[in-house]
Write a protein that holds these residues in place. Sequence first.
Motif, PDB file in Angstrom:
ATOM      1  N   PRO A 167       3.613   1.552  -1.429  1.00 39.06           N
ATOM      2  CA  PRO A 167       3.695   2.624  -0.479  1.00 39.06           C
ATOM      3  C   PRO A 167       4.928   3.734  -0.319  1.00 39.06           C
ATOM      4  O   PRO A 167       5.919   3.220  -1.152  1.00 39.06           O
ATOM      5  N   VAL A 210      -1.318  -2.481   7.165  1.00 37.18           N
ATOM      6  CA  VAL A 210      -1.567  -1.011   6.997  1.00 37.18           C
ATOM      7  C   VAL A 210      -2.262  -0.952   5.416  1.00 37.18           C
ATOM      8  O   VAL A 210      -1.521  -1.268   4.405  1.00 37.18           O
ATOM      9  N   THR A 211      -3.406  -0.576   5.526  1.00 39.57           N
ATOM     10  CA  THR A 211      -3.960   0.033   4.047  1.00 39.57           C
ATOM     11  C   THR A 211      -4.567   1.471   3.894  1.00 39.57           C
ATOM     12  O   THR A 211      -4.919   1.948   3.032  1.00 39.57           O
ATOM     13  N   LYS A 212      -4.124   2.154   4.993  1.00 42.77           N
ATOM     14  CA  LYS A 212      -4.345   3.782   4.790  1.00 42.77           C
ATOM     15  C   LYS A 212      -3.187   4.385   5.380  1.00 42.77           C
ATOM     16  O   LYS A 212      -2.356   3.905   6.042  1.00 42.77           O
ATOM     17  N   ASP A 213      -3.172   5.818   5.067  1.00 43.82           N
ATOM     18  CA  ASP A 213      -1.774   6.482   5.620  1.00 43.82           C
ATOM     19  C   ASP A 213      -2.008   6.555   7.124  1.00 43.82           C
ATOM     20  O   ASP A 213      -2.732   6.646   7.870  1.00 43.82           O
ATOM     21  N   VAL A 268      -0.306   3.995   0.236  1.00 45.23           N
ATOM     22  CA  VAL A 268      -0.272   4.731   1.410  1.00 45.23           C
ATOM     23  C   VAL A 268       1.158   5.058   1.784  1.00 45.23           C
ATOM     24  O   VAL A 268       2.077   4.996   1.254  1.00 45.23           O
ATOM     25  N   ARG A 269       0.739   6.202   2.572  1.00 43.21           N
ATOM     26  CA  ARG A 269       2.007   7.075   3.071  1.00 43.21           C
ATOM     27  C   ARG A 269       2.342   6.547   4.646  1.00 43.21           C
ATOM     28  O   ARG A 269       1.192   6.920   5.166  1.00 43.21           O
ATOM     29  N   VAL A 278       2.274  -3.785   4.372  1.00 46.04           N
ATOM     30  CA  VAL A 278       1.840  -2.337   4.015  1.00 46.04           C
ATOM     31  C   VAL A 278       1.886  -2.211   2.897  1.00 46.04           C
ATOM     32  O   VAL A 278       2.687  -2.560   1.830  1.00 46.04           O
TER      33      VAL A 278
END
Length: 174
Positions: free
Chosen positions: A114, A146-149, A132-133, A128
Amino acid sequence: MNGIDLLKQDFLHWAQVEQLSADSGMLSLFFKNKAFRSVAYYRMRRTGLVLRIVQRILRILLPEQECLYIKTSQIGGGLYIQHGFATIITAESIGKNVWINQQVTIGYNGDKAPIIGDNVVIYAGAKVVGGVRVGNNVTIGANAVVTKDIPDNCIVGGVPAKIIKYRFSEEDIE
């Protein structure tokens, strides 16, 4: 910015959060707080040879936080780790003034790590993972995954993490 300047920024953030006077001194916090020592040792590893040698000697005398692993090549100043037990921090980069609680995992999912923005708070047990950002001014709730931006200026929570609320910047209010 060099490791010592970043460590000074870290200390100022810790002093603010822990409500310490700036006069209490970085050395006092270093001797009393294992998580802060872990951050200091991380910063010393990225400085000149003399401080790297000092860091190795100090780690024998004053151990760092158990089960707190920091393996990130670039972390901005103002890193604050509250109760860093069972915390793994492996990101491509982390911005400035980031607050990380206990049992947080920031790490790879396959071959990507990340990117964490500035002024991010990651609460206990959050994960996280992957490439991802996470934007600036984001709060990640406890145990969120958290697995998506994640865009700037929001609060996320849940499994998988979803946006719960957007924050407005001061510029939007004016």
